[in-house]
Write an enzyme that holds these catalytic residues in place. Structure first.
Site, PDB file in Angstrom:
ATOM      1  CD1 TRP A   1       0.230   0.512   3.388  1.00  0.00           C
ATOM      2  CD2 TRP A   1      -0.210  -1.653   3.053  1.00  0.00           C
ATOM      3  NE1 TRP A   1       0.697  -0.190   4.471  1.00  0.00           N
ATOM      4  CE2 TRP A   1       0.439  -1.520   4.291  1.00  0.00           C
ATOM      5  CE3 TRP A   1      -0.596  -2.925   2.625  1.00  0.00           C
ATOM      6  CZ2 TRP A   1       0.716  -2.617   5.111  1.00  0.00           C
ATOM      7  CZ3 TRP A   1      -0.306  -4.010   3.437  1.00  0.00           C
ATOM      8  CH2 TRP A   1       0.333  -3.849   4.657  1.00  0.00           C
ATOM      9  NE  ARG A   2       4.779   2.460   4.616  1.00  0.00           N
ATOM     10  CZ  ARG A   2       5.533   2.071   5.653  1.00  0.00           C
ATOM     11  NH1 ARG A   2       6.660   1.412   5.442  1.00  0.00           N
ATOM     12  NH2 ARG A   2       5.172   2.359   6.881  1.00  0.00           N
TER      13      ARG A   2
ATOM     14  CD  GLU B   1      -3.062   3.261   8.199  1.00  0.00           C
ATOM     15  OE1 GLU B   1      -3.168   2.675   9.281  1.00  0.00           O
ATOM     16  OE2 GLU B   1      -1.964   3.646   7.764  1.00  0.00           O
TER      17      GLU B   1
ATOM     18  CD  GLN C   1      -8.720  -4.543  16.444  1.00  0.00           C
ATOM     19  OE1 GLN C   1      -7.952  -4.909  17.290  1.00  0.00           O
ATOM     20  NE2 GLN C   1      -9.577  -3.580  16.653  1.00  0.00           N
TER      21      GLN C   1
ATOM     22  CG  LEU D   1      -8.397  -9.543   7.466  1.00  0.00           C
ATOM     23  CD1 LEU D   1      -8.765  -8.467   6.458  1.00  0.00           C
ATOM     24  CD2 LEU D   1      -7.035  -9.234   8.063  1.00  0.00           C
ATOM     25  N   GLY D   2     -11.324 -10.964  10.940  1.00  0.00           N
ATOM     26  CA  GLY D   2     -12.106 -10.695  12.149  1.00  0.00           C
ATOM     27  C   GLY D   2     -12.675  -9.285  12.184  1.00  0.00           C
ATOM     28  CE1 TYR D   3     -12.205  -7.050  17.500  1.00  0.00           C
ATOM     29  CE2 TYR D   3     -10.453  -8.062  16.220  1.00  0.00           C
ATOM     30  CZ  TYR D   3     -11.010  -7.744  17.435  1.00  0.00           C
ATOM     31  OH  TYR D   3     -10.378  -8.122  18.580  1.00  0.00           O
TER      32      TYR D   3
ATOM     33  CE1 TYR E   1      -2.810   5.833  12.661  1.00  0.00           C
ATOM     34  CE2 TYR E   1      -4.427   4.254  11.866  1.00  0.00           C
ATOM     35  CZ  TYR E   1      -3.138   4.727  11.903  1.00  0.00           C
ATOM     36  OH  TYR E   1      -2.165   4.115  11.156  1.00  0.00           O
TER      37      TYR E   1
ATOM     38  CG  ASP F   1      -0.659   3.910  15.289  1.00  0.00           C
ATOM     39  OD1 ASP F   1       0.205   4.581  15.900  1.00  0.00           O
ATOM     40  OD2 ASP F   1      -0.356   3.051  14.431  1.00  0.00           O
TER      41      ASP F   1
ATOM     42  CB  CYS G   1       9.876   2.880  19.924  1.00  0.00           C
ATOM     43  SG  CYS G   1       9.666   3.481  21.594  1.00  0.00           S
TER      44      CYS G   1
ATOM     45  CB  CYS H   1      14.243   9.404  23.818  1.00  0.00           C
ATOM     46  SG  CYS H   1      13.101   8.304  24.669  1.00  0.00           S
TER      47      CYS H   1
HETATM   48  S1  SF4 Z   1      15.150   6.058  22.473  1.00  0.00           S
HETATM   49 FE1  SF4 Z   1      13.094   6.485  23.152  1.00  0.00          FE
HETATM   50  S2  SF4 Z   1      11.891   6.642  21.297  1.00  0.00           S
HETATM   51 FE2  SF4 Z   1      13.830   5.673  20.764  1.00  0.00          FE
HETATM   52  S3  SF4 Z   1      13.432   3.471  20.897  1.00  0.00           S
HETATM   53 FE3  SF4 Z   1      14.217   4.099  22.871  1.00  0.00          FE
HETATM   54  S4  SF4 Z   1      12.424   4.577  24.089  1.00  0.00           S
HETATM   55 FE4  SF4 Z   1      11.763   4.526  21.965  1.00  0.00          FE
END
Ligand code: SF4
Length: 352
Positions: free
Chosen positions: A22-23, A35, A40, A78-80, A118, A136, A190, A207
């Site tokens: 989709w990109r 999206e 889910q 896919l459900g829902y 979202y 999200d 993350c 961060c």
């Molecule tokens: S530095 Fe902060 S934003 Fe980056 S992965 Fe670690 S916790 Fe997540």
């Protein structure tokens, strides 16, 4: 200070983004479909569904006109299922009010059925370059860690705060890439399960949680409500090669989909035989099947099952049953994955 994350994030995204179907091109319909599917379901699992869906229904008009049974079949697994029903409803509005083109307006997108803040933000920013946020679960997690914010991310008020803060730093020239960068960072660096990969993170220097060693404590989420456990017994009722299925009610859980007949509670073999007789069928043989479990968002089914051979399905008085063999069922009837563990006992037509 928050605005310092914008450029490093966008550069990182442009160099590292995953290749996803989709990109490939900017297409509001593709963004919308992907999206909704991704709400889910994992990215890898969504890919084949997405390609099949847009292959069969290449644009909004095709979705608006798609018969219900076919739509459920395309969504099967896919459900829902209300998600795709809402999509069809929204597609009909887009055809009647916007000539079949999704509107290039955050507010107008938001007014369509099944499109929340979202999804409206994702379509508006990714497909139309409109500078609005798309927040999200991934974005909430990343944001709570960067800012070391200990508020409950499940609260609507917290989501709105995040949207407002992101709006302030939203780059006008690349809102789609910025939003996708945040989502992508949450999906691959993350991450939600397991340790965050902070040493690979392009914004680690900004961060707060990373600097203060509090990454593992964030985000803060109020515990979910406990799921209700429901015991069920599933019947795989067969004559020579066909199996009985029937349509679920048009309202409630798994509305309008097909299912194997089933009953509340864990029935003993004798109780199961009684139940089959009550369906005006004549059981010849019964075999216990393994237990299975299926988790919906608020309910968990714990299932036992029986395969029951009956003399002839033709003589049934239970008119709501459909008698089908496996291939025909796969082509025609959407059976939710809750029944997957028992569907495998359906039979192929002999000679195939
Ligand atoms: S530095 Fe902060 S934003 Fe980056 S992965 Fe670690 S916790 Fe997540």
């Amino acid at each position: 200070m928050l605005n310092e994350i914008v450029q490093p994030l966008i550069s990182w995204y442009r160099q590292n983004k995953r290749i996803l179907p989709w990109r490939d091109q900017k297409n509001a319909y593709y963004t919308w479909v992907s999206e909704i599917m991704l709400q889910q379901t994992r990215v890898e699992a969504v890919k084949p569904y997405f390609l099949r869906f847009i292959g069969e229904l290449p644009d909004v008009k095709a979705l608006a006109e798609c018969p219900e049974e076919k739509l459920m079949k395309l969504w099967e697994g896919l459900g829902y299922y209300n998600r795709v029903r809402n999509m069809k409803n929204a597609a009909q509005t887009v055809v009647s009010e916007y000539s079949g083109i999704l509107p290039a307006s955050y507010e107008e997108l938001l007014a369509l059925k099944g499109i929340g803040s979202y999804t409206a933000g994702a379509i508006a920013s990714i497909a139309y370059d409109i500078p609005v946020p798309a927040v999200d679960g991934n974005v909430l997690r990343v944001f709570s860690r960067i800012t070391e914010d200990r508020q409950d991310i499940m609260k609507q008020s917290v989501r709105r705060q995040v949207e407002e803060k992101l709006l302030e730093i939203m780059p006008k020239e690349a809102p789609g890439d910025f939003n996708q960068a945040l989502m992508e960072l949450g999906a691959v660096v993350c991450v939600p399960n397991g340790p965050a990969r902070c040493t690979e993170c392009p914004i680690a220097e900004f961060c707060r949680a990373y600097h203060h060693g509090t990454v593992d404590e964030l985000p803060v989420k109020a515990p979910k409500k406990k799921r209700t456990i429901e015991n069920r017994t599933v019947f795989v009722i067969q004559d020579g090669e066909r199996t009985a299925i029937h349509k679920r009610p048009e309202e409630g859980l798994l509305a309008g989909l097909y299912e194997l007949p089933n009953a509340e509670g864990h029935l003993s073999m004798d109780e199961a035989l009684e139940r089959v007789k009550e369906m005006a069928l004549e059981p010849l043989y019964i075999e216990a099947l393994p237990e299975a479990k299926h988790i919906f968002s608020h309910i968990e089914w714990r299932m036992t099952g029986y395969r029951i051979r009956v003399s002839s399905l033709e003589e049934r008085k239970e008119s709501s049953f459909i008698f089908t063999e496996k291939k025909q069922s796969e082509k025609q009837y959407a059976i939710p994955s809750a029944f997957r563990a028992y569907i495998k006992y359906m039979k192929e037509k002999s000679g195939k």
